[in-house]
Design a protein around this motif. Structure first.
Motif, PDB file in Angstrom:
ATOM      1  N   UNK A 158       0.858  -1.178   0.000  1.00 39.78           N
ATOM      2  CA  UNK A 158       0.000   0.000   0.000  1.00 39.78           C
ATOM      3  C   UNK A 158       0.896   1.231   0.000  1.00 39.78           C
ATOM      4  N   UNK A 159       0.636   2.140  -0.911  1.00 42.16           N
ATOM      5  CA  UNK A 159       1.371   3.404  -0.985  1.00 42.16           C
ATOM      6  C   UNK A 159       0.483   4.502  -0.406  1.00 42.16           C
ATOM      7  N   UNK A 160       0.978   5.191   0.620  1.00 43.80           N
ATOM      8  CA  UNK A 160       0.273   6.326   1.214  1.00 43.80           C
ATOM      9  C   UNK A 160       0.900   7.600   0.659  1.00 43.80           C
ATOM     10  N   UNK A 161       0.130   8.359  -0.116  1.00 42.50           N
ATOM     11  CA  UNK A 161       0.640   9.537  -0.825  1.00 42.50           C
ATOM     12  C   UNK A 161       0.078  10.806  -0.199  1.00 42.50           C
ATOM     13  N   UNK A 162       0.971  11.703   0.178  1.00 45.69           N
ATOM     14  CA  UNK A 162       0.594  12.970   0.792  1.00 45.69           C
ATOM     15  C   UNK A 162       0.048  13.919  -0.275  1.00 45.69           C
ATOM     16  N   UNK A 163      -1.181  14.407  -0.078  1.00 45.50           N
ATOM     17  CA  UNK A 163      -1.779  15.363  -1.020  1.00 45.50           C
ATOM     18  C   UNK A 163      -2.107  16.687  -0.327  1.00 45.50           C
ATOM     19  N   UNK A 164      -1.441  16.977   0.776  1.00 44.88           N
ATOM     20  CA  UNK A 164      -1.680  18.241   1.479  1.00 44.88           C
ATOM     21  C   UNK A 164      -1.116  19.401   0.662  1.00 44.88           C
ATOM     22  N   UNK A 165      -1.495  20.618   1.033  1.00 44.59           N
ATOM     23  CA  UNK A 165      -1.067  21.793   0.270  1.00 44.59           C
ATOM     24  C   UNK A 165       0.443  21.986   0.299  1.00 44.59           C
ATOM     25  N   UNK A 166       1.105  21.496   1.345  1.00 44.89           N
ATOM     26  CA  UNK A 166       2.566  21.650   1.400  1.00 44.89           C
ATOM     27  C   UNK A 166       3.263  20.892   0.284  1.00 44.89           C
ATOM     28  N   UNK A 167       2.567  19.912  -0.337  1.00 42.14           N
ATOM     29  CA  UNK A 167       3.170  19.168  -1.432  1.00 42.14           C
ATOM     30  C   UNK A 167       3.213  19.990  -2.722  1.00 42.14           C
ATOM     31  N   UNK A 168       2.644  21.205  -2.697  1.00 45.47           N
ATOM     32  CA  UNK A 168       2.766  22.100  -3.848  1.00 45.47           C
ATOM     33  C   UNK A 168       4.075  22.870  -3.852  1.00 45.47           C
ATOM     34  N   UNK A 169       4.834  22.788  -2.760  1.00 48.80           N
ATOM     35  CA  UNK A 169       6.126  23.478  -2.699  1.00 48.80           C
ATOM     36  C   UNK A 169       7.039  22.981  -3.816  1.00 48.80           C
ATOM     37  N   UNK A 170       7.880  23.893  -4.326  1.00 47.59           N
ATOM     38  CA  UNK A 170       8.666  23.592  -5.521  1.00 47.59           C
ATOM     39  C   UNK A 170      10.156  23.520  -5.237  1.00 47.59           C
ATOM     40  N   UNK A 171      10.521  22.973  -4.047  1.00 48.79           N
ATOM     41  CA  UNK A 171      11.949  22.787  -3.783  1.00 48.79           C
ATOM     42  C   UNK A 171      12.504  21.576  -4.519  1.00 48.79           C
ATOM     43  N   UNK A 172      11.613  20.732  -5.093  1.00 49.64           N
ATOM     44  CA  UNK A 172      12.016  19.709  -6.059  1.00 49.64           C
ATOM     45  C   UNK A 172      11.184  19.953  -7.321  1.00 49.64           C
ATOM     46  N   UNK A 173      11.754  19.651  -8.454  1.00 52.36           N
ATOM     47  CA  UNK A 173      11.091  19.962  -9.723  1.00 52.36           C
ATOM     48  C   UNK A 173      10.225  18.794 -10.200  1.00 52.36           C
ATOM     49  N   UNK A 174       9.021  19.073 -10.744  1.00 57.65           N
ATOM     50  CA  UNK A 174       8.359  20.384 -10.866  1.00 57.65           C
ATOM     51  C   UNK A 174       7.672  20.829  -9.577  1.00 57.65           C
ATOM     52  N   UNK A 175       7.270  19.856  -8.739  1.00 55.93           N
ATOM     53  CA  UNK A 175       6.734  20.139  -7.413  1.00 55.93           C
ATOM     54  C   UNK A 175       6.857  18.867  -6.589  1.00 55.93           C
ATOM     55  N   UNK A 176       6.658  18.995  -5.303  1.00 60.03           N
ATOM     56  CA  UNK A 176       6.767  17.805  -4.442  1.00 60.03           C
ATOM     57  C   UNK A 176       5.752  16.743  -4.839  1.00 60.03           C
ATOM     58  N   UNK A 177       4.511  17.173  -5.105  1.00 56.63           N
ATOM     59  CA  UNK A 177       3.474  16.195  -5.422  1.00 56.63           C
ATOM     60  C   UNK A 177       3.759  15.492  -6.744  1.00 56.63           C
TER      61      UNK A 177
END
Length: 577
Positions: free
Chosen positions: A92-111
């Motif tokens: 089972x993969x648990x994927x974070x979809x909170x707003x902080x995953x929109x941060x762009x310290x990795x390309x193109x974004x965390x999500x």
């Protein structure tokens, strides 16, 4: 003996036609010759023509046609039992979809980086079941455990930031929901991969991790982001950044990767923590460790397959055609050039083998047709076997998943049946999706899961708002849910539903399944639409359609009020990213 493609046998009606043509041709030749010369001179002038050779050649052509048709029909005999087994673990993969995953310290974004990591993991799986949980302030199962990697990728593509209504980041909820997605009867074969930036804003992570360990869950964590962090952008409808998310004090939020929390979670259960990299080598390391775990048998199906014997009539057809090409109607030996002879034989063999190339796809349609026939006869167990065989030939056809799901539900195998219907809904066209949601709702209703049944009927109504049956069943599911909640409130000891002999309930049963097999690839059973045809003569008025949509909207309104209350509670803490 039976034939895999019996429809080709109708071509055998061409035998008397060919025989009549050959007889007419020979008779016409004799009459034409009689007009030119007398019978007495025929023996002296036409010395090279042999009537016996002409008849023999015509007979060989008839033999070729007959055996070629029989070969195309694929005769089969000699049944063989085959057991198909698949081994693996549940992941089972648990994927974070909170707003902080929109941060762009990795390309193109965390999500987007996290989704790429999960997609890469799915591509490495070989026989393991995969499930997907998305989480923010709460967690929901996006895709139950399945062996259909295509369906898992479709569910993954639909993931977006903010899709979970409750804002925030709750790792404890993600771990708890993911643990519940596994089978409770086993204490091993369970792997949880959490892909997140690690910012846990609420919940008791330590307690959730402890319970997961007791259930035998091995947790791997993948951190997405950087410890230095980045602001969280807020975009408009065009995708342009209009501002950055702020806390209640008006300060710009700087979201950082919390590697310490993720490492502690993994260490507690015996797993490992990895930081997401551009090369995605961490996923290779995770899968290497997973592949070394003890595996369980995920599927074991017993099939009774017949051996194909088309080679025998095909060999006779080849021999007959070679003899036809080599034989001449002259008495003297015909001089046939070797290169001309070989080219004719090559073209002949190619013409025979081309239909065989498509036999695999045709076989799936034939097996689906056989399953439809068995389903109509209420032989659901044999229909299930036929659909499974068809799936082995064409695994990407959603209509086969839909048919299999209906056959399983009819046998009261609700969980695998619901899984097959979900897989069909993920890949099907509009009409099949509506039927899939409707039948899923009926299965959930029979299981007593009235809230989930209502949600399925709502999805069916979204696709087809004019569906009378779905509206009826939605109202009934909501009524049963209210009765269930009322009974639980009155007394814990009397929380069971009223027996089916109840006078009111006996008249309020859900409309029956659209359980007839999907006709794609095979004939639709006769009379399968009889139940719906009775209602089709009644036109749906505009007022009635609006009432139906109101029922759907009222369901959503209740959910929105619940979510609004939850968001109001969270505003007190000020952490909604």
């Amino acid at each position: 003996m039976h034939f895999a493609r019996p429809e080709y046998l109708y071509l055998l009606w061409g035998i008397p036609v060919l025989a009549a043509f050959f007889a007419w041709s020979m008779r016409r030749r004799r009459k034409a010759l009689a007009l030119l010369i007398s019978p007495a001179l025929e023996r002296h002038l036409v010395v090279e023509f042999s009537r016996a050779r002409a008849v023999a050649r015509a007979l060989l052509e008839l033999v070729f046609f007959t055996t070629a048709v029989v070969a195309l029909a694929r005769p089969q005999w000699g049944a063989k039992l085959e057991t198909v087994r698949r081994h693996g673990v549940d992941i089972v993969v648990a994927l974070d979809t909170s707003y902080s995953m929109n941060a762009e310290d990795v390309s193109p974004s965390r999500l987007e980086k996290a989704k790429s990591e999960v997609r890469s993991l799915i591509g490495r799986l070989k026989g393991d079941r995969i499930g997907l949980v998305v989480f923010a302030g709460s967690a929901v199962v996006q895709c139950p455990l399945t062996l259909d990697y295509g369906a898992a990728n479709l569910f993954l593509d639909a993931v977006g930031a903010g899709m979970v209504p409750e804002p925030g980041t709750a790792l404890a909820a993600a771990i708890t929901t993911s643990t519940a997605a596994f089978s409770t009867r086993e204490r091993k074969y369970k792997v949880l991969v959490i892909v997140t930036d690690g910012e846990d804003l609420e919940g008791d992570v330590a307690e959730a991790t402890r319970r997961a360990k007791e259930e035998g869950v091995l947790i791997f964590t993948v951190g997405v982001g950087t410890p230095e962090g980045r602001p969280i952008p807020v975009r408009d409808e065009k995708g342009d950044v209009v501002e950055y998310r702020k806390d209640p004090n008006g300060q710009v939020v700087l979201s950082r990767l919390d590697e310490r929390t993720l490492a502690q979670i993994a260490l507690e259960t015996g797993g490992r923590y990895y930081r997401a990299t551009t090369s995605e080598g961490e996923l290779e390391a995770i899968y290497d460790e997973v592949s070394r775990l003890e595996k369980k048998e995920l599927e074991s199906k017993l099939f009774q397959n017949y051996e194909d014997r088309f080679q025998y009539p095909l060999s006779v057809a080849v021999a007959a055609m070679i003899a036809v090409l080599a034989m001449s109607e002259r008495r003297s030996r015909s001089r046939v050039r070797p290169e001309a002879m070989s080219s004719k034989v090559a073209l002949f063999l190619l013409a025979l083998l081309l239909p065989a190339a498509g036999s695999r796809a045709d076989s799936a349609g034939a097996k689906n047709k056989e399953g439809n026939r068995l389903f109509k006869e209420r032989n659901y167990e044999e229909a299930e076997k036929a659909y499974l065989q068809a799936q082995a030939e064409a695994p990407n056809r959603p209509d086969l998943q839909y048919n299999l799901g209906n056959a399983l539900v009819k046998q009261k195998k609700y969980e695998p049946g619901l899984q097959s219907l979900r897989n069909a809904v993920a890949k099907a066209d509009r009409g099949l999706r509506a039927r899939g949601w409707f039948n899923s709702g009926n299965a959930l209703f029979e299981m007593g899961r009235y809230q989930d049944a209502a949600a399925s009927y709502v999805e069916a109504l979204r696709i087809d708002p004019a569906d009378r049956d779905a509206k009826h069943n939605l109202e009934l599911a909501q009524r049963k849910l209210q009765e269930q909640q009322k009974q639980k409130a009155q007394s814990q000891g009397e929380g069971k539903d009223q027996p089916r002999s109840d006078r009111r309930d006996s008249k309020q049963q859900p409309k029956p399944d659209r359980g007839e097999p999907d006709p794609k690839g095979g004939d639709k059973p006769a009379g399968s639409d009889a139940a719906r045809a009775k209602q089709s003569d009644e036109s749906l008025s505009k007022r009635r359609a609006l009432e139906l949509l109101d029922a759907v909207n009222s369901q959503e309104l209740a959910e929105q009020r619940k979510r609004a209350a939850e968001r109001q509670r969270r505003k007190i803490t000020g952490k909604d990213w």
